[in-house]
Design a protein around this motif. Sequence first.
Motif, PDB file in Angstrom:
ATOM      1  N   VAL A  30     -38.698  12.914   1.647  1.00 20.50           N
ATOM      2  CA  VAL A  30     -39.724  12.668   0.638  1.00 20.50           C
ATOM      3  C   VAL A  30     -41.085  12.888   1.279  1.00 20.50           C
ATOM      4  O   VAL A  30     -41.241  12.782   2.495  1.00 20.50           O
ATOM      5  CB  VAL A  30     -39.653  11.233   0.059  1.00 20.50           C
ATOM      6  CG1 VAL A  30     -38.424  11.056  -0.807  1.00 20.50           C
ATOM      7  CG2 VAL A  30     -39.674  10.197   1.177  1.00 20.50           C
ATOM      8  N   ASP A  31     -42.078  13.218   0.443  1.00 19.57           N
ATOM      9  CA  ASP A  31     -43.436  13.373   0.960  1.00 19.57           C
ATOM     10  C   ASP A  31     -44.164  12.037   0.932  1.00 19.57           C
ATOM     11  O   ASP A  31     -43.552  10.993   0.672  1.00 19.57           O
ATOM     12  CB  ASP A  31     -44.192  14.435   0.167  1.00 19.57           C
ATOM     13  CG  ASP A  31     -44.251  14.127  -1.330  1.00 19.57           C
ATOM     14  OD1 ASP A  31     -44.002  12.957  -1.709  1.00 19.57           O
ATOM     15  OD2 ASP A  31     -44.538  15.050  -2.121  1.00 19.57           O
ATOM     16  N   SER A  32     -45.457  12.052   1.173  1.00 19.42           N
ATOM     17  CA  SER A  32     -46.230  10.810   1.234  1.00 19.42           C
ATOM     18  C   SER A  32     -46.305  10.106  -0.112  1.00 19.42           C
ATOM     19  O   SER A  32     -46.556   8.893  -0.172  1.00 19.42           O
ATOM     20  CB  SER A  32     -47.654  11.109   1.730  1.00 19.42           C
ATOM     21  OG  SER A  32     -48.288  12.057   0.885  1.00 19.42           O
ATOM     22  N   ALA A  33     -46.061  10.835  -1.219  1.00 21.93           N
ATOM     23  CA  ALA A  33     -46.081  10.238  -2.553  1.00 21.93           C
ATOM     24  C   ALA A  33     -44.704   9.773  -3.002  1.00 21.93           C
ATOM     25  O   ALA A  33     -44.541   9.300  -4.121  1.00 21.93           O
ATOM     26  CB  ALA A  33     -46.638  11.243  -3.565  1.00 21.93           C
ATOM     27  N   GLY A  34     -43.698   9.901  -2.137  1.00 18.97           N
ATOM     28  CA  GLY A  34     -42.350   9.478  -2.486  1.00 18.97           C
ATOM     29  C   GLY A  34     -41.567  10.496  -3.289  1.00 18.97           C
ATOM     30  O   GLY A  34     -40.493  10.175  -3.811  1.00 18.97           O
ATOM     31  N   ARG A  35     -42.058  11.733  -3.379  1.00 19.90           N
ATOM     32  CA  ARG A  35     -41.385  12.796  -4.130  1.00 19.90           C
ATOM     33  C   ARG A  35     -40.603  13.699  -3.184  1.00 19.90           C
ATOM     34  O   ARG A  35     -40.995  13.902  -2.028  1.00 19.90           O
ATOM     35  CB  ARG A  35     -42.409  13.626  -4.900  1.00 19.90           C
ATOM     36  CG  ARG A  35     -43.226  12.830  -5.908  1.00 19.90           C
ATOM     37  CD  ARG A  35     -42.350  12.316  -7.025  1.00 19.90           C
ATOM     38  NE  ARG A  35     -43.118  11.612  -8.045  1.00 19.90           N
ATOM     39  CZ  ARG A  35     -42.570  11.014  -9.093  1.00 19.90           C
ATOM     40  NH1 ARG A  35     -41.246  11.053  -9.260  1.00 19.90           N
ATOM     41  NH2 ARG A  35     -43.321  10.385  -9.981  1.00 19.90           N
ATOM     42  N   ALA A  36     -39.529  14.279  -3.716  1.00 20.93           N
ATOM     43  CA  ALA A  36     -38.699  15.152  -2.881  1.00 20.93           C
ATOM     44  C   ALA A  36     -39.459  16.411  -2.476  1.00 20.93           C
ATOM     45  O   ALA A  36     -39.350  16.870  -1.334  1.00 20.93           O
ATOM     46  CB  ALA A  36     -37.422  15.531  -3.627  1.00 20.93           C
ATOM     47  N   ASN A  37     -40.214  17.000  -3.396  1.00 20.15           N
ATOM     48  CA  ASN A  37     -41.040  18.173  -3.105  1.00 20.15           C
ATOM     49  C   ASN A  37     -40.236  19.278  -2.413  1.00 20.15           C
ATOM     50  O   ASN A  37     -40.678  19.892  -1.441  1.00 20.15           O
ATOM     51  CB  ASN A  37     -42.236  17.764  -2.241  1.00 20.15           C
ATOM     52  CG  ASN A  37     -43.326  18.832  -2.226  1.00 20.15           C
ATOM     53  OD1 ASN A  37     -43.359  19.698  -3.102  1.00 20.15           O
ATOM     54  ND2 ASN A  37     -44.195  18.771  -1.236  1.00 20.15           N
ATOM     55  N   GLY A  38     -39.029  19.534  -2.923  1.00 17.75           N
ATOM     56  CA  GLY A  38     -38.189  20.586  -2.376  1.00 17.75           C
ATOM     57  C   GLY A  38     -37.277  20.166  -1.250  1.00 17.75           C
ATOM     58  O   GLY A  38     -36.435  20.953  -0.801  1.00 17.75           O
ATOM     59  N   MET A  39     -37.407  18.949  -0.767  1.00 24.90           N
ATOM     60  CA  MET A  39     -36.576  18.479   0.340  1.00 24.90           C
ATOM     61  C   MET A  39     -35.315  17.800  -0.173  1.00 24.90           C
ATOM     62  O   MET A  39     -35.250  17.340  -1.307  1.00 24.90           O
ATOM     63  CB  MET A  39     -37.373  17.526   1.234  1.00 24.90           C
ATOM     64  CG  MET A  39     -38.486  18.215   2.004  1.00 24.90           C
ATOM     65  SD  MET A  39     -39.396  17.133   3.121  1.00 24.90           S
ATOM     66  CE  MET A  39     -40.460  16.290   1.959  1.00 24.90           C
ATOM     67  N   GLY A  40     -34.310  17.734   0.673  1.00 21.91           N
ATOM     68  CA  GLY A  40     -33.047  17.112   0.321  1.00 21.91           C
ATOM     69  C   GLY A  40     -31.874  18.012   0.658  1.00 21.91           C
ATOM     70  O   GLY A  40     -31.993  18.961   1.439  1.00 21.91           O
ATOM     71  N   VAL A  41     -30.724  17.726   0.035  1.00 19.99           N
ATOM     72  CA  VAL A  41     -29.507  18.503   0.286  1.00 19.99           C
ATOM     73  C   VAL A  41     -29.606  19.832  -0.449  1.00 19.99           C
ATOM     74  O   VAL A  41     -30.041  19.898  -1.596  1.00 19.99           O
ATOM     75  CB  VAL A  41     -28.258  17.718  -0.183  1.00 19.99           C
ATOM     76  CG1 VAL A  41     -27.000  18.550   0.037  1.00 19.99           C
ATOM     77  CG2 VAL A  41     -28.150  16.396   0.573  1.00 19.99           C
ATOM     78  N   PHE A  42     -29.198  20.909   0.198  1.00 15.51           N
ATOM     79  CA  PHE A  42     -29.215  22.236  -0.412  1.00 15.51           C
ATOM     80  C   PHE A  42     -28.141  23.080   0.276  1.00 15.51           C
ATOM     81  O   PHE A  42     -27.401  22.608   1.125  1.00 15.51           O
ATOM     82  CB  PHE A  42     -30.597  22.899  -0.247  1.00 15.51           C
ATOM     83  CG  PHE A  42     -30.848  23.417   1.134  1.00 15.51           C
ATOM     84  CD1 PHE A  42     -30.698  24.763   1.431  1.00 15.51           C
ATOM     85  CD2 PHE A  42     -31.213  22.555   2.163  1.00 15.51           C
ATOM     86  CE1 PHE A  42     -30.910  25.245   2.709  1.00 15.51           C
ATOM     87  CE2 PHE A  42     -31.425  23.026   3.452  1.00 15.51           C
ATOM     88  CZ  PHE A  42     -31.270  24.372   3.724  1.00 15.51           C
ATOM     89  N   GLY A  43     -28.058  24.367  -0.113  1.00 13.35           N
ATOM     90  CA  GLY A  43     -27.233  25.300   0.641  1.00 13.35           C
ATOM     91  C   GLY A  43     -25.997  25.812  -0.050  1.00 13.35           C
ATOM     92  O   GLY A  43     -25.216  26.543   0.564  1.00 13.35           O
ATOM     93  N   ALA A  44     -25.765  25.475  -1.314  1.00 17.59           N
ATOM     94  CA  ALA A  44     -24.559  25.944  -1.990  1.00 17.59           C
ATOM     95  C   ALA A  44     -24.612  27.452  -2.193  1.00 17.59           C
ATOM     96  O   ALA A  44     -25.538  27.978  -2.817  1.00 17.59           O
ATOM     97  CB  ALA A  44     -24.407  25.235  -3.328  1.00 17.59           C
ATOM     98  N   GLY A  45     -23.624  28.160  -1.642  1.00 20.48           N
ATOM     99  CA  GLY A  45     -23.498  29.587  -1.874  1.00 20.48           C
ATOM    100  C   GLY A  45     -24.369  30.482  -1.033  1.00 20.48           C
ATOM    101  O   GLY A  45     -24.352  31.700  -1.196  1.00 20.48           O
ATOM    102  N   GLY A  46     -25.136  29.929  -0.109  1.00 20.77           N
ATOM    103  CA  GLY A  46     -26.014  30.739   0.727  1.00 20.77           C
ATOM    104  C   GLY A  46     -25.448  30.954   2.123  1.00 20.77           C
ATOM    105  O   GLY A  46     -24.291  30.637   2.407  1.00 20.77           O
ATOM    106  N   PHE A  47     -26.279  31.486   2.993  1.00 24.69           N
ATOM    107  CA  PHE A  47     -25.867  31.811   4.356  1.00 24.69           C
ATOM    108  C   PHE A  47     -26.906  31.280   5.329  1.00 24.69           C
ATOM    109  O   PHE A  47     -28.100  31.584   5.206  1.00 24.69           O
ATOM    110  CB  PHE A  47     -25.716  33.319   4.507  1.00 24.69           C
ATOM    111  CG  PHE A  47     -25.277  33.762   5.873  1.00 24.69           C
ATOM    112  CD1 PHE A  47     -24.088  33.300   6.414  1.00 24.69           C
ATOM    113  CD2 PHE A  47     -26.050  34.632   6.625  1.00 24.69           C
ATOM    114  CE1 PHE A  47     -23.678  33.705   7.677  1.00 24.69           C
ATOM    115  CE2 PHE A  47     -25.653  35.051   7.881  1.00 24.69           C
ATOM    116  CZ  PHE A  47     -24.463  34.579   8.407  1.00 24.69           C
TER     117      PHE A  47
END
Length: 247
Positions: free
Chosen positions: A151-168
Amino acid sequence: MLSRLKAKVGSVLLPGDEFCLDTTAKADTISLAGPSKADKVVCGPGLRRSGDRLLAYKSGLLRHKEPNMFWLDAQHKRYVPAKGETVIGIVTAKSGDVFKVDVGGSEQASLSYLAFEGATKRNRPNVQVGDLLFAQLIVANKDMEAELVCVDSAGRANGMGVFGAGGFLFRVSLALARRLLAPNSDLRAELEQLFPCEMVVGMNGRLWVKSSSVRRTLVLANLLESCENMTPAQRRQIFSRLAQGAF
């Protein structure tokens, strides 16, 4: 004065190179001792202060940022975690309320289950061993275990977290990762024009890509791994052939 140091900006320094920074010396020297002044030097990676001397402890190009910050831009094989950097990590274990994450450093980093947007004691994030995480380092020094948040300083994910389905996911040099993250990256712009893709770049030298097909994803990964050793003209020639369908 900063004239001697600024004159070396862009030059290659080797371990052991030094600058005399004693105020009792000539007018073109500067002081690192005494109270803070406007002309005091801030040493970044690759430079170390030792009394009245400024020493280089690794080889690289001397860089400068206003007003008086200097550092050495060098090729690194191993990532050294730094506070505030965004990285791609791999969850390796669950230990109570903490996840252990491999960020490519000498030690694993920790990530609390509460360091996600909307996470509470009842509403825990769905994170499994082996998942990819895009996270930010909030603690990173030689005396403490590195700590991540999603999370950023405002408590929002802002693109962060779990990802990666189907990529390399693959590794690139730290220098190439920083080139891709530059605000006006020519390489990134040329890749986006070649064919649409999703890309996540970590400052720890990990790169995740996903395109419309597996074939294009693998072509994109191979291009990125090769781009560091190409001149701009060679890169444009390869991209031009690919744009014409020469896979």
